[in-house]
Motif scaffolding. Structure first.
Motif, PDB file in Angstrom:
ATOM      1  N   LEU A 196       0.829  -1.206   0.000  1.00 55.15           N
ATOM      2  CA  LEU A 196       0.000   0.000   0.000  1.00 55.15           C
ATOM      3  C   LEU A 196       0.865   1.258   0.000  1.00 55.15           C
ATOM      4  CD1 LEU A 196      -2.712  -1.030   2.628  1.00 55.15           C
ATOM      5  CD2 LEU A 196      -3.155  -0.522   0.222  1.00 55.15           C
ATOM      6  N   ALA A 197       1.858   1.274   0.870  1.00 58.86           N
ATOM      7  CA  ALA A 197       2.715   2.453   0.989  1.00 58.86           C
ATOM      8  C   ALA A 197       3.462   2.746  -0.311  1.00 58.86           C
ATOM      9  CB  ALA A 197       3.704   2.265   2.133  1.00 58.86           C
ATOM     10  N   GLY A 198       3.833   1.677  -1.025  1.00 59.69           N
ATOM     11  CA  GLY A 198       4.571   1.847  -2.274  1.00 59.69           C
ATOM     12  C   GLY A 198       3.689   1.901  -3.505  1.00 59.69           C
ATOM     13  N   HIS A 199       2.378   1.946  -3.305  1.00 57.24           N
ATOM     14  CA  HIS A 199       1.409   2.021  -4.397  1.00 57.24           C
ATOM     15  C   HIS A 199       1.502   0.826  -5.343  1.00 57.24           C
ATOM     16  CE1 HIS A 199      -0.362   5.984  -3.582  1.00 57.24           C
ATOM     17  NE2 HIS A 199       0.829   6.300  -3.105  1.00 57.24           N
ATOM     18  N   GLN A 200       1.982  -0.292  -4.812  1.00 54.31           N
ATOM     19  CA  GLN A 200       1.928  -1.533  -5.593  1.00 54.31           C
ATOM     20  C   GLN A 200       0.480  -1.985  -5.716  1.00 54.31           C
ATOM     21  OE1 GLN A 200       4.372  -4.639  -3.982  1.00 54.31           O
ATOM     22  NE2 GLN A 200       3.871  -6.109  -5.584  1.00 54.31           N
ATOM     23  N   VAL A 201      -0.295  -1.678  -4.683  1.00 52.84           N
ATOM     24  CA  VAL A 201      -1.742  -1.908  -4.717  1.00 52.84           C
ATOM     25  C   VAL A 201      -2.436  -0.654  -4.195  1.00 52.84           C
ATOM     26  CG1 VAL A 201      -1.555  -4.417  -4.434  1.00 52.84           C
ATOM     27  CG2 VAL A 201      -1.781  -2.962  -2.407  1.00 52.84           C
ATOM     28  N   ASP A 202      -3.711  -0.531  -4.528  1.00 52.90           N
ATOM     29  CA  ASP A 202      -4.505   0.597  -4.040  1.00 52.90           C
ATOM     30  C   ASP A 202      -5.282   0.241  -2.781  1.00 52.90           C
ATOM     31  OD1 ASP A 202      -3.823   2.250  -6.294  1.00 52.90           O
ATOM     32  OD2 ASP A 202      -5.269   1.113  -7.481  1.00 52.90           O
ATOM     33  N   VAL A 203      -5.678  -1.022  -2.684  1.00 51.25           N
ATOM     34  CA  VAL A 203      -6.514  -1.484  -1.579  1.00 51.25           C
ATOM     35  C   VAL A 203      -6.011  -2.847  -1.116  1.00 51.25           C
ATOM     36  CG1 VAL A 203      -8.863  -2.131  -0.871  1.00 51.25           C
ATOM     37  CG2 VAL A 203      -8.516  -0.246  -2.495  1.00 51.25           C
ATOM     38  N   ALA A 204      -6.023  -3.056   0.212  1.00 47.82           N
ATOM     39  CA  ALA A 204      -5.600  -4.349   0.757  1.00 47.82           C
ATOM     40  C   ALA A 204      -6.239  -4.540   2.122  1.00 47.82           C
ATOM     41  CB  ALA A 204      -4.076  -4.428   0.880  1.00 47.82           C
ATOM     42  N   PRO A 205      -6.716  -5.732   2.431  1.00 50.47           N
ATOM     43  CA  PRO A 205      -7.235  -5.992   3.777  1.00 50.47           C
ATOM     44  C   PRO A 205      -6.084  -6.114   4.766  1.00 50.47           C
ATOM     45  CG  PRO A 205      -7.364  -7.980   2.445  1.00 50.47           C
ATOM     46  CD  PRO A 205      -6.881  -6.893   1.538  1.00 50.47           C
ATOM     47  N   ILE A 206      -6.091  -5.297   5.787  1.00 53.01           N
ATOM     48  CA  ILE A 206      -5.050  -5.371   6.814  1.00 53.01           C
ATOM     49  C   ILE A 206      -5.723  -5.585   8.163  1.00 53.01           C
ATOM     50  CG2 ILE A 206      -3.340  -4.013   5.555  1.00 53.01           C
ATOM     51  CD1 ILE A 206      -4.180  -1.554   7.128  1.00 53.01           C
ATOM     52  N   GLY A 207      -5.012  -6.276   9.047  1.00 53.87           N
ATOM     53  CA  GLY A 207      -5.618  -6.640  10.316  1.00 53.87           C
ATOM     54  C   GLY A 207      -4.697  -6.427  11.492  1.00 53.87           C
ATOM     55  N   GLY A 208      -5.257  -6.626  12.685  1.00 54.44           N
ATOM     56  CA  GLY A 208      -4.476  -6.521  13.902  1.00 54.44           C
ATOM     57  C   GLY A 208      -3.920  -5.130  14.110  1.00 54.44           C
ATOM     58  N   VAL A 209      -2.743  -5.079  14.716  1.00 49.05           N
ATOM     59  CA  VAL A 209      -2.144  -3.789  15.043  1.00 49.05           C
ATOM     60  C   VAL A 209      -1.713  -3.023  13.793  1.00 49.05           C
ATOM     61  CG1 VAL A 209       0.262  -4.544  15.248  1.00 49.05           C
ATOM     62  CG2 VAL A 209      -0.605  -2.709  16.737  1.00 49.05           C
ATOM     63  N   GLN A 210      -1.656  -3.714  12.639  1.00 50.23           N
ATOM     64  CA  GLN A 210      -1.322  -3.021  11.392  1.00 50.23           C
ATOM     65  C   GLN A 210      -2.336  -1.932  11.071  1.00 50.23           C
ATOM     66  OE1 GLN A 210      -1.053  -6.182   8.506  1.00 50.23           O
ATOM     67  NE2 GLN A 210       1.120  -6.512   8.885  1.00 50.23           N
ATOM     68  N   ILE A 211      -3.594  -2.135  11.454  1.00 53.54           N
ATOM     69  CA  ILE A 211      -4.622  -1.124  11.199  1.00 53.54           C
ATOM     70  C   ILE A 211      -4.257   0.169  11.920  1.00 53.54           C
ATOM     71  CG2 ILE A 211      -7.044  -0.516  11.525  1.00 53.54           C
ATOM     72  CD1 ILE A 211      -7.673  -3.540  11.419  1.00 53.54           C
ATOM     73  N   ARG A 212      -4.002   0.052  13.198  1.00 51.80           N
ATOM     74  CA  ARG A 212      -3.673   1.231  14.016  1.00 51.80           C
ATOM     75  C   ARG A 212      -2.394   1.906  13.517  1.00 51.80           C
ATOM     76  NH1 ARG A 212      -3.607   3.391  19.383  1.00 51.80           N
ATOM     77  NH2 ARG A 212      -1.477   3.704  20.156  1.00 51.80           N
ATOM     78  N   ARG A 213      -1.387   1.111  13.215  1.00 53.10           N
ATOM     79  CA  ARG A 213      -0.104   1.673  12.799  1.00 53.10           C
ATOM     80  C   ARG A 213      -0.181   2.297  11.411  1.00 53.10           C
ATOM     81  NH1 ARG A 213       4.296  -2.827  14.970  1.00 53.10           N
ATOM     82  NH2 ARG A 213       4.135  -2.282  17.181  1.00 53.10           N
ATOM     83  N   TYR A 214      -0.939   1.659  10.520  1.00 52.68           N
ATOM     84  CA  TYR A 214      -1.063   2.206   9.164  1.00 52.68           C
ATOM     85  C   TYR A 214      -1.746   3.567   9.199  1.00 52.68           C
ATOM     86  CZ  TYR A 214      -2.068   2.619   4.203  1.00 52.68           C
ATOM     87  OH  TYR A 214      -2.125   3.068   2.916  1.00 52.68           O
ATOM     88  N   GLU A 215      -2.826   3.655   9.968  1.00 56.69           N
ATOM     89  CA  GLU A 215      -3.540   4.926  10.054  1.00 56.69           C
ATOM     90  C   GLU A 215      -2.659   6.019  10.658  1.00 56.69           C
ATOM     91  OE1 GLU A 215      -8.099   3.196  10.621  1.00 56.69           O
ATOM     92  OE2 GLU A 215      -6.877   3.691  12.386  1.00 56.69           O
ATOM     93  N   ALA A 216      -1.858   5.647  11.672  1.00 60.44           N
ATOM     94  CA  ALA A 216      -1.004   6.643  12.326  1.00 60.44           C
ATOM     95  C   ALA A 216       0.141   7.086  11.419  1.00 60.44           C
ATOM     96  CB  ALA A 216      -0.452   6.063  13.627  1.00 60.44           C
ATOM     97  N   LYS A 217       0.751   6.138  10.706  1.00 65.05           N
ATOM     98  CA  LYS A 217       1.934   6.457   9.910  1.00 65.05           C
ATOM     99  C   LYS A 217       1.595   7.093   8.572  1.00 65.05           C
ATOM    100  CE  LYS A 217       6.267   4.435   8.212  1.00 65.05           C
ATOM    101  NZ  LYS A 217       7.123   3.207   8.192  1.00 65.05           N
ATOM    102  N   TYR A 218       0.568   6.582   7.904  1.00 66.04           N
ATOM    103  CA  TYR A 218       0.285   7.037   6.548  1.00 66.04           C
ATOM    104  C   TYR A 218      -0.946   7.938   6.457  1.00 66.04           C
ATOM    105  CZ  TYR A 218       3.769   3.580   5.336  1.00 66.04           C
ATOM    106  OH  TYR A 218       4.942   2.871   5.255  1.00 66.04           O
ATOM    107  N   GLY A 219      -1.671   8.081   7.579  1.00 61.03           N
ATOM    108  CA  GLY A 219      -2.811   8.990   7.580  1.00 61.03           C
ATOM    109  C   GLY A 219      -2.462  10.407   7.170  1.00 61.03           C
ATOM    110  N   PRO A 220      -1.358  10.978   7.696  1.00 59.23           N
ATOM    111  CA  PRO A 220      -0.984  12.340   7.298  1.00 59.23           C
ATOM    112  C   PRO A 220      -0.706  12.490   5.803  1.00 59.23           C
ATOM    113  CG  PRO A 220       0.138  11.729   9.317  1.00 59.23           C
ATOM    114  CD  PRO A 220      -0.506  10.481   8.795  1.00 59.23           C
ATOM    115  N   ASP A 221      -0.374  11.383   5.125  1.00 56.63           N
ATOM    116  CA  ASP A 221      -0.105  11.432   3.693  1.00 56.63           C
ATOM    117  C   ASP A 221      -1.326  11.044   2.861  1.00 56.63           C
ATOM    118  OD1 ASP A 221       2.571  12.102   4.158  1.00 56.63           O
ATOM    119  OD2 ASP A 221       3.117   9.984   4.412  1.00 56.63           O
ATOM    120  N   GLY A 222      -2.450  10.833   3.535  1.00 55.90           N
ATOM    121  CA  GLY A 222      -3.661  10.495   2.803  1.00 55.90           C
ATOM    122  C   GLY A 222      -4.022   9.027   2.828  1.00 55.90           C
ATOM    123  N   GLY A 223      -3.246   8.208   3.542  1.00 57.88           N
ATOM    124  CA  GLY A 223      -3.597   6.804   3.696  1.00 57.88           C
ATOM    125  C   GLY A 223      -4.768   6.662   4.652  1.00 57.88           C
ATOM    126  N   SER A 224      -5.583   5.662   4.448  1.00 55.17           N
ATOM    127  CA  SER A 224      -6.762   5.502   5.299  1.00 55.17           C
ATOM    128  C   SER A 224      -7.179   4.045   5.340  1.00 55.17           C
ATOM    129  CB  SER A 224      -7.917   6.354   4.759  1.00 55.17           C
ATOM    130  OG  SER A 224      -8.307   5.913   3.466  1.00 55.17           O
TER     131      SER A 224
END
Length: 353
Positions: A196-224
């Motif tokens: 997701l971060a490298g735009h290899q894909v646009d959408v991917a199911p993520i689970g566990g603590v990855q949800i919280r970390r993804y939103e925190a790390k990439y939210g400021p750049d438009g990740g959601s």
């Protein structure tokens, strides 16, 4: 001779290389014990000298922390593996007796020539508000509803829960595989997040603590992330029918399932200890991460009847068979109903005491 439970890289490569041959012979291999399985009563006691090799990595710790590990009347060998692909290859190599997975690996095992049966099932109370996965959206990609997935690159892992979830999401959105570009990627580790971060894909199911970390790390750049609105909560213990046909191991599995259920209740009644001892000290997460995982996980539902679960499982099987071209299966045949009440009865007895 190498111990039965040790799985090295060569063993896995050999097993993988033999997958096609096993796929052709698997039905014959499992036919004889399968025919008599349902009629064979479970022994009330485990014979001396019995060993059970178990791949239930996370819950192993709950069993230990709850003081239940020394309650077994047989020897448990813990295999350091988890998830569908690892457990299936271990089953192929006769290196594992019991594994912990979601609802897709038991289906996939039949389609790849290793018939298995589910012996314990756990779900989540209020499953739509306590989902295992959310759909991660790459930074800058305008996906806010399921319909917005049309035309997008979507991470897809055949044979795993995440892959089936993607197909179910497409169906809910009124889309087909042709309406998106499925990008096959393993769903292990941080692969989906990295994609997701490298735009290899646009959408991917993520689970566990990855949800919280993804939103925190990439939210400021438009990740959601967005909710998918589907149940994704099944968790099962399953075993090859060749293992279940062994009376000693079948009895040991019954005893393991009882302890497994009690350890789930321990996790729920000792959340602070579980967070500190497992998530923080064992897994290296922060206390905040651990608290998020506990809160998001909700309360375990361990039913005394599998009837509703089997009906839901059948819907998943029918969808996968249609989308993948595999032969339809009867969901009932994926369950060993000799174990249906074992976990729930164990909880009831523990509550009465």
């Amino acid at each position: 001779m190498k111990p039965r439970h040790v799985l090295d890289r060569r063993s896995f490569l050999s097993a993988a290389a033999g997958a096609v041959a096993l796929g052709l012979t698997g039905c014959a291999r499992g036919a004889e014990p399968d025919a008599a399985l349902a009629a064979a009563p479970l022994a009330s006691a485990v014979p001396k000298g019995t060993t059970l090799v178990v791949g239930d990595k996370e819950h192993q710790k709950a069993i230990e922390f709850a003081g239940l590990a020394d309650k077994f009347s047989f020897r448990v060998q813990w295999a350091n593996l988890s998830g569908g692909p690892q457990t299936l290859e271990a089953f192929r190599a006769d290196a594992l007796d019991l594994g912990s997975v979601a609802d897709i690996p038991p289906i996939h095992s039949h389609w790849t020539g290793i018939p298995t049966r589910i012996v314990a099932s756990k779900f989540r109370q209020d499953p739509l508000n306590h989902t295992v996965y959310r759909l991660g959206v790459a930074p800058g990609v305008a996906v806010r509803t399921l319909a917005d997935i049309r035309g997008r690159k979507v991470a897809y892992s055949p044979g795993q829960a995440q892959g089936a979830l993607v197909l179910r999401v497409l169906r809910k959105a009124g889309l087909t595989r042709k309406d998106v570009k499925l990008v096959e990627l393993p769903s292990t580790g941080d692969v989906y997040v990295t994609a997701l971060a490298g735009h290899q894909v646009d959408v991917a199911p993520i689970g566990g603590v990855q949800i919280r970390r993804y939103e925190a790390k990439y939210g400021p750049d438009g990740g959601s992330t967005i909710a998918h609105g589907l149940r994704d909560d099944p968790g099962h213990l399953y075993a090859p029918i060749t293992v279940l046909a062994d009376p000693a191991k079948a009895a040991a599995i019954r005893e393991y399932v009882r302890v497994w259920a009690r350890a789930w209740r321990w996790r729920e009644t000792h959340p602070d200890e579980w967070i500190e001892r497992y998530y923080v000290k064992d897994q290296g997460l922060t206390t905040a991460d651990g608290r998020w995982l506990v809160d998001n996980g909700g309360i375990a539902d361990i039913p005394a009847s599998w009837t509703d679960a089997i009906a839901r499982h059948q819907e998943t099987i029918d969808l996968l068979a249609k989308e993948t071209g595999n032969k339809p299966l009867k969901a009932e045949d994926l369950y060993d109903r000799r174990y249906e009440r074992v976990a729930a009865d164990a909880l009831a007895e523990a509550g009465a005491r």
